[in-house]
Design a protein around this motif. Sequence first.
Motif, PDB file in Angstrom:
ATOM      1  N   LEU A  54       0.834  -1.207   0.000  1.00  0.00           N
ATOM      2  CA  LEU A  54       0.000   0.000   0.000  1.00  0.00           C
ATOM      3  C   LEU A  54       0.867   1.255   0.000  1.00  0.00           C
ATOM      4  CD1 LEU A  54      -2.822  -0.987   2.534  1.00  0.00           C
ATOM      5  CD2 LEU A  54      -2.789  -1.225   0.044  1.00  0.00           C
ATOM      6  N   ILE A  55       1.973   1.227   0.744  1.00  0.00           N
ATOM      7  CA  ILE A  55       2.902   2.363   0.759  1.00  0.00           C
ATOM      8  C   ILE A  55       3.517   2.556  -0.624  1.00  0.00           C
ATOM      9  CG2 ILE A  55       5.078   3.235   1.699  1.00  0.00           C
ATOM     10  CD1 ILE A  55       4.386   1.853   4.330  1.00  0.00           C
ATOM     11  N   VAL A  56       3.937   1.443  -1.238  1.00  0.00           N
ATOM     12  CA  VAL A  56       4.515   1.505  -2.590  1.00  0.00           C
ATOM     13  C   VAL A  56       3.490   2.046  -3.570  1.00  0.00           C
ATOM     14  CG1 VAL A  56       5.482   0.164  -4.494  1.00  0.00           C
ATOM     15  CG2 VAL A  56       6.145  -0.373  -2.144  1.00  0.00           C
ATOM     16  N   LEU A  57       2.276   1.480  -3.542  1.00  0.00           N
ATOM     17  CA  LEU A  57       1.236   1.882  -4.482  1.00  0.00           C
ATOM     18  C   LEU A  57       0.855   3.350  -4.304  1.00  0.00           C
ATOM     19  CD1 LEU A  57      -0.655   0.677  -6.693  1.00  0.00           C
ATOM     20  CD2 LEU A  57      -2.344   0.337  -4.893  1.00  0.00           C
ATOM     21  N   ASP A  58       0.659   3.775  -3.072  1.00  0.00           N
ATOM     22  CA  ASP A  58       0.248   5.144  -2.783  1.00  0.00           C
ATOM     23  C   ASP A  58       1.270   6.153  -3.307  1.00  0.00           C
ATOM     24  OD1 ASP A  58      -1.466   7.145  -1.321  1.00  0.00           O
ATOM     25  OD2 ASP A  58       0.384   7.407  -0.185  1.00  0.00           O
ATOM     26  N   ASN A  59       2.540   5.900  -3.045  1.00  0.00           N
ATOM     27  CA  ASN A  59       3.577   6.849  -3.461  1.00  0.00           C
ATOM     28  C   ASN A  59       3.862   6.792  -4.957  1.00  0.00           C
ATOM     29  OD1 ASN A  59       5.036   8.317  -1.023  1.00  0.00           O
ATOM     30  ND2 ASN A  59       4.426   6.292  -0.304  1.00  0.00           N
ATOM     31  N   GLU A  60       3.837   5.591  -5.526  1.00  0.00           N
ATOM     32  CA  GLU A  60       4.118   5.463  -6.957  1.00  0.00           C
ATOM     33  C   GLU A  60       2.999   6.060  -7.803  1.00  0.00           C
ATOM     34  OE1 GLU A  60       6.802   4.543  -8.611  1.00  0.00           O
ATOM     35  OE2 GLU A  60       7.882   4.214  -6.740  1.00  0.00           O
ATOM     36  N   ILE A  61       1.754   6.019  -7.313  1.00  0.00           N
ATOM     37  CA  ILE A  61       0.663   6.674  -8.037  1.00  0.00           C
ATOM     38  C   ILE A  61       0.918   8.170  -8.112  1.00  0.00           C
ATOM     39  CG2 ILE A  61      -1.778   7.350  -7.851  1.00  0.00           C
ATOM     40  CD1 ILE A  61      -2.431   4.532  -6.981  1.00  0.00           C
ATOM     41  N   LYS A  62       1.436   8.735  -7.048  1.00  0.00           N
ATOM     42  CA  LYS A  62       1.740  10.176  -7.037  1.00  0.00           C
ATOM     43  C   LYS A  62       2.910  10.505  -7.967  1.00  0.00           C
ATOM     44  CE  LYS A  62       0.045  11.080  -2.331  1.00  0.00           C
ATOM     45  NZ  LYS A  62      -0.594   9.803  -2.066  1.00  0.00           N
ATOM     46  N   ILE A  63       3.864   9.565  -8.086  1.00  0.00           N
ATOM     47  CA  ILE A  63       5.046   9.804  -8.929  1.00  0.00           C
ATOM     48  C   ILE A  63       4.710   9.588 -10.404  1.00  0.00           C
ATOM     49  CG2 ILE A  63       7.383   8.973  -9.489  1.00  0.00           C
ATOM     50  CD1 ILE A  63       7.602   8.194  -6.479  1.00  0.00           C
ATOM     51  N   ASN A  64       4.099   8.463 -10.713  1.00  0.00           N
ATOM     52  CA  ASN A  64       3.734   8.147 -12.100  1.00  0.00           C
ATOM     53  C   ASN A  64       2.608   7.118 -12.076  1.00  0.00           C
ATOM     54  OD1 ASN A  64       3.536   7.273 -14.773  1.00  0.00           O
ATOM     55  ND2 ASN A  64       5.731   7.468 -15.160  1.00  0.00           N
ATOM     56  N   SER A  65       1.376   7.605 -12.045  1.00  0.00           N
ATOM     57  CA  SER A  65       0.237   6.702 -11.870  1.00  0.00           C
ATOM     58  C   SER A  65       0.079   5.752 -13.053  1.00  0.00           C
ATOM     59  CB  SER A  65      -1.053   7.503 -11.671  1.00  0.00           C
ATOM     60  OG  SER A  65      -1.454   8.145 -12.863  1.00  0.00           O
ATOM     61  N   LYS A  66       0.409   6.238 -14.253  1.00  0.00           N
ATOM     62  CA  LYS A  66       0.238   5.398 -15.437  1.00  0.00           C
ATOM     63  C   LYS A  66       1.165   4.182 -15.390  1.00  0.00           C
ATOM     64  CE  LYS A  66      -0.490   5.901 -20.401  1.00  0.00           C
ATOM     65  NZ  LYS A  66      -0.445   6.844 -21.541  1.00  0.00           N
ATOM     66  N   ARG A  67       2.387   4.395 -14.906  1.00  0.00           N
ATOM     67  CA  ARG A  67       3.355   3.300 -14.841  1.00  0.00           C
ATOM     68  C   ARG A  67       2.933   2.253 -13.813  1.00  0.00           C
ATOM     69  NH1 ARG A  67       9.250   4.731 -12.721  1.00  0.00           N
ATOM     70  NH2 ARG A  67       7.991   5.223 -10.899  1.00  0.00           N
TER      71      ARG A  67
ATOM     72  N   ILE B 277      -6.506   2.992  -1.688  1.00  0.00           N
ATOM     73  CA  ILE B 277      -5.422   3.790  -2.266  1.00  0.00           C
ATOM     74  C   ILE B 277      -5.870   4.399  -3.595  1.00  0.00           C
ATOM     75  CG2 ILE B 277      -3.037   3.769  -3.074  1.00  0.00           C
ATOM     76  CD1 ILE B 277      -3.349   3.323  -0.064  1.00  0.00           C
ATOM     77  N   TYR B 278      -6.582   3.625  -4.400  1.00  0.00           N
ATOM     78  CA  TYR B 278      -7.088   4.145  -5.674  1.00  0.00           C
ATOM     79  C   TYR B 278      -8.011   5.346  -5.443  1.00  0.00           C
ATOM     80  CZ  TYR B 278      -5.555  -0.086  -8.219  1.00  0.00           C
ATOM     81  OH  TYR B 278      -4.826  -1.093  -8.803  1.00  0.00           O
ATOM     82  N   ILE B 279      -8.952   5.194  -4.518  1.00  0.00           N
ATOM     83  CA  ILE B 279      -9.930   6.262  -4.276  1.00  0.00           C
ATOM     84  C   ILE B 279      -9.239   7.500  -3.716  1.00  0.00           C
ATOM     85  CG2 ILE B 279     -11.981   6.921  -2.953  1.00  0.00           C
ATOM     86  CD1 ILE B 279     -12.735   3.901  -2.978  1.00  0.00           C
ATOM     87  N   TYR B 280      -8.343   7.294  -2.768  1.00  0.00           N
ATOM     88  CA  TYR B 280      -7.646   8.422  -2.141  1.00  0.00           C
ATOM     89  C   TYR B 280      -6.827   9.204  -3.168  1.00  0.00           C
ATOM     90  CZ  TYR B 280      -4.863  10.999   1.297  1.00  0.00           C
ATOM     91  OH  TYR B 280      -4.251  11.995   2.034  1.00  0.00           O
ATOM     92  N   ASN B 281      -6.306   8.509  -4.171  1.00  0.00           N
ATOM     93  CA  ASN B 281      -5.423   9.143  -5.165  1.00  0.00           C
ATOM     94  C   ASN B 281      -6.112   9.362  -6.501  1.00  0.00           C
ATOM     95  OD1 ASN B 281      -2.618   9.324  -3.898  1.00  0.00           O
ATOM     96  ND2 ASN B 281      -3.167   7.211  -3.455  1.00  0.00           N
ATOM     97  N   GLN B 282      -7.415   9.586  -6.473  1.00  0.00           N
ATOM     98  CA  GLN B 282      -8.136   9.710  -7.730  1.00  0.00           C
ATOM     99  C   GLN B 282      -7.598  10.840  -8.606  1.00  0.00           C
ATOM    100  OE1 GLN B 282     -12.092  11.136  -7.716  1.00  0.00           O
ATOM    101  NE2 GLN B 282     -12.322  10.815  -9.894  1.00  0.00           N
ATOM    102  N   LYS B 283      -7.228  11.955  -8.013  1.00  0.00           N
ATOM    103  CA  LYS B 283      -6.757  13.084  -8.828  1.00  0.00           C
ATOM    104  C   LYS B 283      -5.466  12.730  -9.562  1.00  0.00           C
ATOM    105  CE  LYS B 283      -4.043  15.596  -5.330  1.00  0.00           C
ATOM    106  NZ  LYS B 283      -3.859  16.896  -4.646  1.00  0.00           N
ATOM    107  N   HIS B 284      -4.629  11.889  -8.943  1.00  0.00           N
ATOM    108  CA  HIS B 284      -3.394  11.460  -9.606  1.00  0.00           C
ATOM    109  C   HIS B 284      -3.695  10.443 -10.698  1.00  0.00           C
ATOM    110  CE1 HIS B 284      -0.951  13.579  -6.671  1.00  0.00           C
ATOM    111  NE2 HIS B 284      -1.657  13.017  -5.705  1.00  0.00           N
ATOM    112  N   LEU B 285      -4.674   9.585 -10.471  1.00  0.00           N
ATOM    113  CA  LEU B 285      -5.086   8.648 -11.517  1.00  0.00           C
ATOM    114  C   LEU B 285      -5.681   9.396 -12.698  1.00  0.00           C
ATOM    115  CD1 LEU B 285      -6.813   5.860  -9.364  1.00  0.00           C
ATOM    116  CD2 LEU B 285      -4.545   5.768 -10.401  1.00  0.00           C
ATOM    117  N   ASN B 286      -6.350  10.506 -12.412  1.00  0.00           N
ATOM    118  CA  ASN B 286      -6.973  11.315 -13.460  1.00  0.00           C
ATOM    119  C   ASN B 286      -5.977  12.144 -14.246  1.00  0.00           C
ATOM    120  OD1 ASN B 286      -9.694  11.071 -14.047  1.00  0.00           O
ATOM    121  ND2 ASN B 286     -10.341  12.176 -12.217  1.00  0.00           N
TER     122      ASN B 286
END
Length: 401
Positions: free
Chosen positions: A108-121, A383-392
């Motif tokens: 979850l820590i990896v996913l949360d931070n990596e979404i902020k860095i490069n969500s597409k990757r 994690i997906y819901i919390y980081n929706q703006k980064h996924l968008n």
Amino acid sequence: MENIKNRTISIFNIIENKEIVFLFLIIASFIEPAGLRNASIFPMFYDLGRILGFFFIIWKLYTKEYKLSRVLYLLIGYQFITLMIKFINVFSLSRSDILIALWTIVPLIVLDNEIKINSKRIISIVYWIFLVLLGLNLIFMLLNVQFPSSAYHSFHLLGIRTSFTSYGLIALISSAIFSLQRENKVISKYSAGMFAIVLTQLMFQWVATGILAVATFGVVLYVLTKIERIREKGTYLNFVVLGLVINFSVIILRIQNLFSFIIVDILDKSLTLTDRIYIWDIAIETIGNSPLIGFGVNTQMARVVGFGPSPMFAHSQLLQMGLDSGLLGILLFISLFFYVSKNIRRNQNTLMSTILSVGTFTILIVMIMEVLFYSYFMWFIFIYIYNQKHLNSNVEDRLEY
């Protein structure tokens, strides 16, 4: 000392250059196919991945490349409280209790931070992990290849057939996100391919709950993406409240009895939902013996006893949490859905919010009859819901269906 630090940094720089492979290894190691758990070589692979993952996040937190966001603090707090509840009940914690809590948090820590860095990757990595695992599971299933877990039992690659549902749900949600980011539309060859693989193996093994989950996710998502007027009313909070109301209505009020003409006469099914209501009755009675804090996770007392030849789970996520950690645990778990909602409300009526809202609703519906959140990867949804703006951030303003 400075020389050692420089050498360490250079080693991690090498790792960074191959970060996609490294992240794939870390995430994949936490999505463990149960059928391979007792195979001679594979536990080494998963243990190596988990150990690397643990030291990886320690290093990333130390260098301040990773940060613990509020949702992570909340999830870590939830794990800590459930451990303390068990300690209060049995006055001990096993090594596996602590490791399970760690194994839940690390990805979850990896996913949360990596979404902020490069969500597409990172979404691409998660998508391909699930595609490979589910694809191999389907191939082995068609070839009738199973993996022995004991002298008397054997598993499919992804464990017993009911575990296909939890894999399938997160795989479908991840594939829809991946499709939207890559193709700027929900329905593409990527999401359709994943849908076909998941549905095929669920139908092949006839996992009724899983088929219901896939049908719910597919139909509701399709309708909402096609009809904007309905999508505007299908907000995340509406779906969460509706899902929880349905849970209460079916488990406690037994509202399914009102639809006996459909369930019994048309579908030719029993109103007991494959004897689940008898299991729920025992679980509710057991919870009444310790309603506030339950009996502790993975304890013998937190199992349904008296229905089958051996203790079993409650066949309901909320009832099982009631057995594990009482009303306190149930309320904490439900609060997670509402806490992350503030992030999704800011981008309401986008296709990304629709995917996450329908995904959450589907999970809540399946929770009526199954225990999902003992699988580490099910926590990805928060994690997906919390980081929706980064996924968008990788999705164009022009939305296609």
